[in-house]
Design a protein around this motif. Sequence first.
Motif, PDB file in Angstrom:
ATOM      1  N   TYR A   1       0.878  -1.180   0.000  1.00 25.42           N
ATOM      2  CA  TYR A   1       0.000   0.000   0.000  1.00 25.42           C
ATOM      3  C   TYR A   1       0.915   1.229   0.000  1.00 25.42           C
ATOM      4  O   TYR A   1       2.036   1.164   0.506  1.00 25.42           O
TER       5      TYR A   1
ATOM      6  N   GLU B   1      -1.842  10.177   3.127  1.00 25.68           N
ATOM      7  CA  GLU B   1      -2.863  10.821   2.291  1.00 25.68           C
ATOM      8  C   GLU B   1      -2.430  12.222   1.844  1.00 25.68           C
ATOM      9  O   GLU B   1      -2.808  12.698   0.788  1.00 25.68           O
TER      10      GLU B   1
ATOM     11  N   ARG C   1      -1.880   4.006   8.643  1.00 26.97           N
ATOM     12  CA  ARG C   1      -1.996   3.204   7.437  1.00 26.97           C
ATOM     13  C   ARG C   1      -2.580   1.818   7.754  1.00 26.97           C
ATOM     14  O   ARG C   1      -3.479   1.323   7.073  1.00 26.97           O
TER      15      ARG C   1
ATOM     16  N   ARG D   1      -6.225   2.064   8.664  1.00 23.04           N
ATOM     17  CA  ARG D   1      -7.005   2.276   7.453  1.00 23.04           C
ATOM     18  C   ARG D   1      -7.194   0.962   6.682  1.00 23.04           C
ATOM     19  O   ARG D   1      -8.285   0.643   6.221  1.00 23.04           O
TER      20      ARG D   1
ATOM     21  N   SER E   1     -10.759  -1.232   6.225  1.00 26.21           N
ATOM     22  CA  SER E   1     -11.348  -1.465   4.893  1.00 26.21           C
ATOM     23  C   SER E   1     -11.952  -2.862   4.791  1.00 26.21           C
ATOM     24  O   SER E   1     -12.655  -3.170   3.837  1.00 26.21           O
TER      25      SER E   1
ATOM     26  N   VAL F   1      -3.251   7.561  -3.107  1.00 31.35           N
ATOM     27  CA  VAL F   1      -3.907   6.992  -1.921  1.00 31.35           C
ATOM     28  C   VAL F   1      -5.439   7.007  -2.010  1.00 31.35           C
ATOM     29  O   VAL F   1      -6.080   5.980  -1.833  1.00 31.35           O
ATOM     30  N   SER F   2      -6.005   8.187  -2.246  1.00 31.77           N
ATOM     31  CA  SER F   2      -7.458   8.258  -2.108  1.00 31.77           C
ATOM     32  C   SER F   2      -8.067   9.305  -3.024  1.00 31.77           C
ATOM     33  O   SER F   2      -7.484  10.362  -3.247  1.00 31.77           O
TER      34      SER F   2
ATOM     35  N   LYS G   1     -10.656  10.831  -2.253  1.00 32.16           N
ATOM     36  CA  LYS G   1     -11.442  11.705  -1.371  1.00 32.16           C
ATOM     37  C   LYS G   1     -11.162  13.186  -1.611  1.00 32.16           C
ATOM     38  O   LYS G   1     -12.060  14.010  -1.593  1.00 32.16           O
ATOM     39  N   GLN G   2      -9.894  13.496  -1.846  1.00 28.16           N
ATOM     40  CA  GLN G   2      -9.552  14.919  -1.956  1.00 28.16           C
ATOM     41  C   GLN G   2      -9.660  15.477  -3.361  1.00 28.16           C
ATOM     42  O   GLN G   2      -9.282  16.614  -3.611  1.00 28.16           O
TER      43      GLN G   2
ATOM     44  N   ASP H   1      -7.495   3.464  -2.005  1.00 24.00           N
ATOM     45  CA  ASP H   1      -8.572   3.202  -1.045  1.00 24.00           C
ATOM     46  C   ASP H   1      -9.833   2.695  -1.731  1.00 24.00           C
ATOM     47  O   ASP H   1     -10.552   1.844  -1.194  1.00 24.00           O
ATOM     48  N   GLU H   2     -10.097   3.221  -2.908  1.00 23.34           N
ATOM     49  CA  GLU H   2     -11.294   2.766  -3.633  1.00 23.34           C
ATOM     50  C   GLU H   2     -11.096   1.324  -4.112  1.00 23.34           C
ATOM     51  O   GLU H   2     -12.045   0.564  -4.214  1.00 23.34           O
TER      52      GLU H   2
ATOM     53  N   GLN I   1     -12.105  -0.937  -1.421  1.00 26.04           N
ATOM     54  CA  GLN I   1     -13.574  -1.124  -1.381  1.00 26.04           C
ATOM     55  C   GLN I   1     -14.021  -2.106  -2.466  1.00 26.04           C
ATOM     56  O   GLN I   1     -14.893  -2.948  -2.245  1.00 26.04           O
TER      57      GLN I   1
END
Length: 753
Positions: free
Chosen positions: A8, A13, A45, A48, A52, A329-330, A332-333, A349-350, A353
Amino acid sequence: MKTSVQGYPRIGENREWKRALEAYWKEEITAAELQEQMKAIRLERLTRLEASGLDLVPTGDFSYYDHMLDTAFMFNLVPERFASLSGNELDQYFAAARGTSEAPAMEMTKWFDTNYHYIVPELEDSWVPDVTRNYPLEQYREAEAAGIKTKPVLVGPYTFMTLAKGLEAEHRDSCMSVLLSLYAKVIVELYEAGAPLIQLDEPALVTSLTREEAGQAAKWLQQLLDLVPKAPLQLQTYFESLTHWDLFAALPFHAFGLDLMYDDGDTLQQLRQHPPHQNAALAIGVIDGRNVWKSDLREAQQLVHSVQSLCPENQLILQPSCSLLHVPVSLKQEERFVEDLKQGMAFADEKLQELQLLKQVCTGAPESTLDDHQASLSRFRKRYPAAGDTSSEKLAMREPVFSRRAELQQARWQLPLLPTTTIGSLPQTTDMRKARTAYRRGELSAKRYRAMVEEKMQRWIKLQEDIGLDVLVHGEFERNDMVEFFGEKLDGMAVTQNGWVQSYGSRCVKPPLIYGAVSAPGSMTVSETAYAQSLTDRPVKGMLTGPVTILKWSFERSDVPKSVTAYQLAEALQQEVEALEEAGIGMIQIDEPALREGFPLKREKRAHYLDWAVNSFRAASAVAQPETQIHTHMCYSDFHDMIDAISAMDADVISIETSRSHGGLIQAFEDNTYDKGIGLGVYDIHSPRIPPVQEMTDMIERCLNVLPAFQFWVNPDCGLKTRNESETEAALRNMQQAAETVRETLIGQTSGV
Ligand SMILES: CN1c2c(nc(N)[nH]c2=O)NC[C@@H]1CNc1ccc(C(=O)N[C@@H](CCC(=O)N[C@@H](CCC(=O)N[C@@H](CCC(=O)O)C(=O)O)C(=O)O)C(=O)O)cc1
Ligand SMILES: N[C@@H](CCS)C(=O)O
Ligand SMILES: [Zn+2]
């Protein structure tokens, strides 16, 4: 059925990792503070990853710089020049990675076909093999103390030894015996500490090995298994299929991890022919671990289904195709992407999921579990259909031939022997980066930002003239990165706000996305280049990034052949070459540092790759007038096996790294009767060290023994954006002096290229 990842991102992030490291290097924080911050990043990390829903969370994939370097240090493989340095263990480690004034850094090169760079271990005769510290065990215990049981990850012995340098072929067997005993020690401790599975990364096994080589590798792995019969080891490969899988299938590994995404469908067939031994778990890479597009989970489900017939469900592990180290990483931002583009994307991160969703639907959840996911993917695909072949692939050839062009260009430029130049970028100081960030946030006006770029150009054009360089550059001050910059300008491409990926050490890049057909809306580089040229009578090189490099350092569509996108990029760049010429620019460098990196790992795929890669470079450059000198640049790769391709690119001058390989690469050019210009990268720009004149004079003279002087240029081995201004000026002054010193010994010879 379980889920896992091979690794990872380490950077955090918000690149907390980078900031901590750089603060330590600048002595803004102490070693204890660095350790504390790193621990916080590791724990965040882990939490997180566990949250998940992953069944097997990795440890050991974290590093303070690079995992190959960690492995070398773990085995006491510390080159003499660092072992003898004073300071704590951490300082020794960073000295090896980054170099010091007394000791040049260890070599750094590309991790397989990725833009991640690893430090090349040096196998010296003086090596005293030992396990100095069991880093994976430390990380395992730290996670355990935080209540998380993890899967330790190690670079496997075959990959470690294959990527190391300094080992004679006849000593491979004895070296491997030593290594295996060290690995065994580390593994036994992990096993005794209760690790449920221990992942051994062996990507070197997917390269074009002969059957004999693969057989030897299998034998060594069997030896390791004999040393640690009880340890639950997973043999993990990625980036391609394992050609001689049948030699490994019967080895008593606890689990096999295979990439089912980047394998051209080979792996499934091989598994059908040679199922792994009965008790083995299969960790299958069914989600793209190195690209950023949302997975088609129905397709993934089918793939899992096909494997289920070969392996009982309770022995299956679902995972990405490779470590997630190579993606941001993500999501989100990311606030600026239009929604229908964003819904087609998945960062690390997605992807976690996606793994959970996939597991659910593969273990009995209703089919409708995937409906929302698949619906957003469909919307994305409808809005952005795969861009077809919109550009021609016809063979591009520059005219007239090189020898005639060289005459015309020499008549135009009247350059001395060993002309001096730089590779393009000049120091990107904090004030420049801060100004750009402020400009992007709307806190600094376009006018003020432009004025700052112009001030930098003025200062550096003067300085380059003062140093005495023959061919100048505008400095790339307006660029955040050589690929991201074009990603911002080109249609069909988009950039992220926070999509950072580690490239080397603390240095990160934000690869752009290629989501549609690529084209240039207008000129991209003319304004700054023409401005710089207006400040001087000496030639200023136009500076473009080549089609293969833009493609390779972006996240490209997985459903469009790379060659199609490369030709689209070539067409856009061709327009830029014409625009630069129109603006009076007579030398244009088209960088292709990723050309070698793009080499397919399987030898049989290389000819096809080189066909379109070389031709797309030519398509971008062939429009140039004969008097226009086309340069190209490549760095940190081994070019021995591609000199013919480099020649076929037909650039008038190529600058390559010479410093870390001590001029060794030049030999390869001699053997192939290469007749074009070669820029000698005479010093290593990754190190803050100022190269002494004598060192560079020696280097140039060594190269002069191999090829005639009129072919050579003198330059640093890559762009100078990471160096500070005073280091750069001092190093360039020394370089200029070295060139002039050697030039004097050549009086009477004519310059040519
Ligand atoms: C030649 N190389 C490259 C590779 N890949 C690329 N895509 N590009 C390359 O040039 N691969 C092989 C090699 C690897 N080499 C490098 C060399 C240098 C870097 C590097 O310097 N990375 C920078 C990030 C560069 C960047 O985009 N900077 C932005 C600034 C963004 C930022 O951090 N701003 C700050 C404020 C300013 C500050 O405090 O510094 C903020 O927002 O907080 C920009 O210039 O606009 C890095 O820092 O890691 C990478 C690969
Ligand atoms: N022109 C670029 C090439 C880097 S590979 C630079 O100088 O940074
Ligand atoms: Zn470079």
